[in-house]
Design a protein around this motif. Structure first.
Motif, PDB file in Angstrom:
ATOM      1  N   TYR A   1       0.048  -0.064   3.891  1.00  0.00           N
ATOM      2  CA  TYR A   1      -1.072   0.832   4.190  1.00  0.00           C
ATOM      3  C   TYR A   1      -1.981   1.029   2.980  1.00  0.00           C
ATOM      4  CZ  TYR A   1       0.265   2.501   8.870  1.00  0.00           C
ATOM      5  OH  TYR A   1       0.527   2.596  10.211  1.00  0.00           O
ATOM      6  N   GLY A   2      -1.398   1.117   1.779  1.00  0.00           N
ATOM      7  CA  GLY A   2      -2.194   1.385   0.590  1.00  0.00           C
ATOM      8  C   GLY A   2      -2.798   2.784   0.642  1.00  0.00           C
ATOM      9  N   THR A   3      -4.030   2.900   0.157  1.00  0.00           N
ATOM     10  CA  THR A   3      -4.750   4.175   0.181  1.00  0.00           C
ATOM     11  C   THR A   3      -6.023   4.008   1.002  1.00  0.00           C
ATOM     12  OG1 THR A   3      -3.913   4.777  -2.010  1.00  0.00           O
ATOM     13  CG2 THR A   3      -5.868   5.953  -1.211  1.00  0.00           C
ATOM     14  N   GLY A   4      -6.244   4.905   1.933  1.00  0.00           N
ATOM     15  CA  GLY A   4      -7.436   4.798   2.775  1.00  0.00           C
ATOM     16  C   GLY A   4      -7.343   5.730   3.954  1.00  0.00           C
ATOM     17  N   GLY A   5      -8.030   5.372   5.013  1.00  0.00           N
ATOM     18  CA  GLY A   5      -8.013   6.206   6.200  1.00  0.00           C
ATOM     19  C   GLY A   5      -9.078   5.801   7.190  1.00  0.00           C
TER      20      GLY A   5
ATOM     21  N   GLU B   1       2.690   8.734  17.679  1.00  0.00           N
ATOM     22  CA  GLU B   1       3.157   7.380  17.954  1.00  0.00           C
ATOM     23  C   GLU B   1       1.990   6.445  18.275  1.00  0.00           C
ATOM     24  OE1 GLU B   1       6.059   7.760  21.013  1.00  0.00           O
ATOM     25  OE2 GLU B   1       7.568   8.628  19.678  1.00  0.00           O
ATOM     26  N   LYS B   2       0.979   6.968  18.963  1.00  0.00           N
ATOM     27  CA  LYS B   2      -0.172   6.137  19.283  1.00  0.00           C
ATOM     28  C   LYS B   2      -0.900   5.718  18.014  1.00  0.00           C
ATOM     29  CE  LYS B   2      -4.567   6.000  21.786  1.00  0.00           C
ATOM     30  NZ  LYS B   2      -5.526   6.745  22.627  1.00  0.00           N
ATOM     31  N   VAL B   3      -1.062   6.652  17.079  1.00  0.00           N
ATOM     32  CA  VAL B   3      -1.720   6.332  15.809  1.00  0.00           C
ATOM     33  C   VAL B   3      -0.934   5.269  15.060  1.00  0.00           C
ATOM     34  CG1 VAL B   3      -2.361   7.228  13.540  1.00  0.00           C
ATOM     35  CG2 VAL B   3      -2.857   8.571  15.580  1.00  0.00           C
TER      36      VAL B   3
ATOM     37  N   ILE C   1       4.040  -5.645  10.003  1.00  0.00           N
ATOM     38  CA  ILE C   1       4.957  -4.527  10.173  1.00  0.00           C
ATOM     39  C   ILE C   1       6.013  -4.856  11.216  1.00  0.00           C
ATOM     40  CG2 ILE C   1       5.129  -2.140  10.996  1.00  0.00           C
ATOM     41  CD1 ILE C   1       2.320  -1.696   9.811  1.00  0.00           C
ATOM     42  N   TYR C   2       5.583  -5.406  12.343  1.00  0.00           N
ATOM     43  CA  TYR C   2       6.529  -5.767  13.397  1.00  0.00           C
ATOM     44  C   TYR C   2       7.560  -6.782  12.891  1.00  0.00           C
ATOM     45  CZ  TYR C   2       8.378  -7.676  17.736  1.00  0.00           C
ATOM     46  OH  TYR C   2       9.211  -8.105  18.722  1.00  0.00           O
ATOM     47  N   SER C   3       7.089  -7.779  12.148  1.00  0.00           N
ATOM     48  CA  SER C   3       7.994  -8.820  11.633  1.00  0.00           C
ATOM     49  C   SER C   3       9.011  -8.226  10.669  1.00  0.00           C
ATOM     50  CB  SER C   3       7.183  -9.912  10.927  1.00  0.00           C
ATOM     51  OG  SER C   3       6.311 -10.547  11.824  1.00  0.00           O
ATOM     52  N   TYR C   4       8.539  -7.363   9.769  1.00  0.00           N
ATOM     53  CA  TYR C   4       9.443  -6.787   8.769  1.00  0.00           C
ATOM     54  C   TYR C   4      10.498  -5.908   9.435  1.00  0.00           C
ATOM     55  CZ  TYR C   4      10.978  -4.651   4.394  1.00  0.00           C
ATOM     56  OH  TYR C   4      11.729  -4.237   3.326  1.00  0.00           O
ATOM     57  N   PHE C   5      10.096  -5.113  10.396  1.00  0.00           N
ATOM     58  CA  PHE C   5      11.012  -4.198  11.057  1.00  0.00           C
ATOM     59  C   PHE C   5      11.942  -4.896  12.045  1.00  0.00           C
ATOM     60  CE2 PHE C   5       8.610  -1.057   9.019  1.00  0.00           C
ATOM     61  CZ  PHE C   5       9.211   0.180   9.188  1.00  0.00           C
TER      62      PHE C   5
ATOM     63  N   GLY D   1      -0.795   0.130  13.755  1.00  0.00           N
ATOM     64  CA  GLY D   1      -0.586  -0.599  12.511  1.00  0.00           C
ATOM     65  C   GLY D   1      -1.384  -0.010  11.358  1.00  0.00           C
ATOM     66  N   SER D   2      -1.547  -0.802  10.309  1.00  0.00           N
ATOM     67  CA  SER D   2      -2.154  -0.318   9.069  1.00  0.00           C
ATOM     68  C   SER D   2      -3.671  -0.432   9.042  1.00  0.00           C
ATOM     69  CB  SER D   2      -1.588  -1.114   7.886  1.00  0.00           C
ATOM     70  OG  SER D   2      -1.903  -2.496   8.024  1.00  0.00           O
ATOM     71  N   SER D   3      -4.275  -0.945  10.094  1.00  0.00           N
ATOM     72  CA  SER D   3      -5.730  -1.147  10.174  1.00  0.00           C
ATOM     73  C   SER D   3      -6.215  -2.222   9.207  1.00  0.00           C
ATOM     74  CB  SER D   3      -6.495   0.170   9.906  1.00  0.00           C
ATOM     75  OG  SER D   3      -6.144   1.145  10.863  1.00  0.00           O
ATOM     76  N   ILE D   4      -5.300  -2.936   8.599  1.00  0.00           N
ATOM     77  CA  ILE D   4      -5.630  -4.079   7.744  1.00  0.00           C
ATOM     78  C   ILE D   4      -5.351  -5.342   8.547  1.00  0.00           C
ATOM     79  CG2 ILE D   4      -5.100  -5.275   5.588  1.00  0.00           C
ATOM     80  CD1 ILE D   4      -4.157  -2.579   4.480  1.00  0.00           C
ATOM     81  N   SER D   5      -6.214  -6.337   8.395  1.00  0.00           N
ATOM     82  CA  SER D   5      -6.079  -7.562   9.178  1.00  0.00           C
ATOM     83  C   SER D   5      -4.657  -8.123   9.098  1.00  0.00           C
ATOM     84  CB  SER D   5      -7.081  -8.608   8.667  1.00  0.00           C
ATOM     85  OG  SER D   5      -6.946  -9.818   9.387  1.00  0.00           O
ATOM     86  N   GLY D   6      -4.040  -8.307  10.262  1.00  0.00           N
ATOM     87  CA  GLY D   6      -2.685  -8.842  10.328  1.00  0.00           C
ATOM     88  C   GLY D   6      -1.607  -7.821  10.051  1.00  0.00           C
TER      89      GLY D   6
END
Length: 465
Positions: free
Chosen positions: A412-416, A375-377, A391-395, A381-386
């Motif tokens: 999120y796309g692809t990344g890490g 849950e902490k991870v 995510i909060y707005s959509y949910f 969020g997605s680590s992308i600006s904004g």
């Protein structure tokens, strides 16, 4: 207030009348348990009973109940489906509610069963021998607490702790130090004697409970920082914190850690200003040795291990620290904790306590990734600006689970991201979280996007309640 939750129909697909009718027609206890489990839907429900907020949600192993608003709940517990079934039958048999029109007579204060209460065995009996009983109060074994304290989230934690405790300092300073190595809002899972435990550090100390997730209320054990400090002192004194070989490593760790920070700080001194070249001449001498950081990080700890040279470096650093307090332009970057480093250098000059490990003592700790860590991870969020805001707005608006999963996959796309002991990677299939300790991977979790959506849904659901 378990009764109010058991009698509530909002979180169920089946009404009380339907459940009651099924129970009248079935004599098989396991059938009743399965029916009760399937009667609930996967949704959050909160009620206001006698001006107190309570809530519940279906879990795979039972019904999660809590007091207060979900994100700031004051207590919680999971009641197995066998126990939920028994409660329901008990209320029917005692005639405490009317099923004719779905009406119920709310219990008075004396009749209410508070979540902090510990029901007696006669109140909660289990008709199915292999059905797991809920934990009304679970004392955490001392061995589990000790494992937490001598393991830490990363492998450097116990070495740093042992080194600091070897110096003759007051409890207040030790506790302040503990808060920096056992960082708040971090934790992990521990497996001890086939039982899972979740541990979590907070601003107030350490919380522990049985299971994959940290529980609240009576099922949680908490230790203050003062209690943690006292226990670590005891373990070190009894030789049950690190092995003898590890205690020697702790000594080396202390010198290595201070050396590395000194070298990095010296590298950030603005040498273009000739006036600044007077600072830390001993460190400058080390850096003039050919070979770069690998060589410097071998040579400087040797000087710090000698009391006379450690004293000389400390005196030089005090001059630098005093001047830096007046002129921050001495350093090109200002992330260095100059005051902390000065204190650590001073500690190297103070009397030292020697600890001796028990002859056969060896640390043993099997870890796993807890639900709180997941849950902490995801709460980051997605680590992308904004991304977190999107995510909060959509949910915050109605969407199907699949729509939410698709949104997260695209967001999120692809990344890490990764650092020592942790990695998180995501692609079109989902998110994978891995953790390691001392270079050895100990657990990984893969979450499909629908799994991620469910967790994010629960994190967002009660943010504003």
């Amino acid at each position: 207030m378990i009764r109010a939750i058991i009698l509530d129909d909002q979180g169920r697909r089946k009404s009380r009348q339907e459940i009651n009718q099924f129970f009248r027609n079935s004599k098989d206890a396991q059938e009743k348990i399965e029916y009760m489990k399937n009667a609930y839907s996967d949704t959050f429900v909160e009620l206001l009973v006698d001006k107190e907020r309570i809530g519940y949600r279906k879990q795979p192993d039972g019904l999660l109940m809590w007091e207060g608003s979900y994100l700031s709940r004051t207590s919680e517990s999971v009641f197995s489906w066998g126990v939920v079934t028994e409660f329901f039958e008990g209320y029917m048999e005692k005639g405490r509610h009317s099923l004719a029109f779905g009406a119920e007579t709310m219990p008075n204060q004396a009749e209410q069963l508070n979540l902090f209460s510990m029901p007696s065995e006669t109140e909660v009996t289990n008709a199915i021998a292999d059905e797991e009983k809920p934990i009304y109060h679970a004392k955490i074994p001392q061995e589990v607490i000790d494992k937490v304290l001598y393991t830490g989230e990363s492998e450097t934690v116990p070495y740093a702790v042992a080194a600091r405790y070897s110096r003759d300092i007051l409890a207040e300073e030790r506790i302040a130090f503990l808060k920096t190595v056992f960082q708040a809002e971090s934790g992990f899972g521990i497996l001890h004697e086939k039982q899972q435990y979740t541990v979590w550090f907070t601003e107030n100390g350490l919380d522990l409970s049985r299971g994959k997730r940290l529980r609240n209320g009576f099922s949680r054990t908490s230790l203050s920082w003062a209690e943690i400090d006292k226990r670590i002192e005891t373990l070190l004194a009894e030789g049950a914190y690190l092995s003898q070989t590890e205690l020697e490593k702790a000594k080396a760790f202390e010198f290595s850690d201070v050396s590395q920070r000194l070298l990095y700080l010296y590298g950030d001194i603005d040498q273009e200003n000739e006036e600044n070249r007077k600072y830390l001449p001993i460190i400058r001498g080390i850096r003039n040795i050919s070979g770069g950081y690998p060589v410097w990080e071998q040579e400087l700890p040797k000087l710090l291990a000698e009391k006379s040279s450690a004293q000389a470096i400390y005196e030089e650093f005090k001059i630098f620290s005093q001047d830096y307090a007046q002129n921050r332009d001495i350093l090109r970057f200002h992330y260095h904790r100059v005051g902390d480093l000065e204190r650590d250098l001073e500690l190297l000059t103070l009397p030292k306590r020697e600890f001796t490990a028990q002859q056969d003592f060896q640390r043993q700790c099997q870890k796993f990734i807890s639900e709180n860590e997941v849950e902490k991870v995801l709460s980051g969020g997605s680590s992308i600006s904004g991304g977190k805001f999107r995510i909060y707005s959509y949910f915050s608006y109605p969407h199907s689970l699949q729509e939410k999963a698709d949104f997260l996959k695209n967001e999120y796309g692809t990344g890490g991201v990764g650092y020592k002991g942790f990695s998180e990677n995501h692609d079109a299939k989902g998110i994978e979280i891995k953790k390691a300790y001392d270079g050895i991977a100990y657990d990984k979790r893969f979450l499909k996007w629908t799994d991620v959506a469910r967790i994010v849904e629960s994190l967002v659901a009660f943010t504003n309640t």
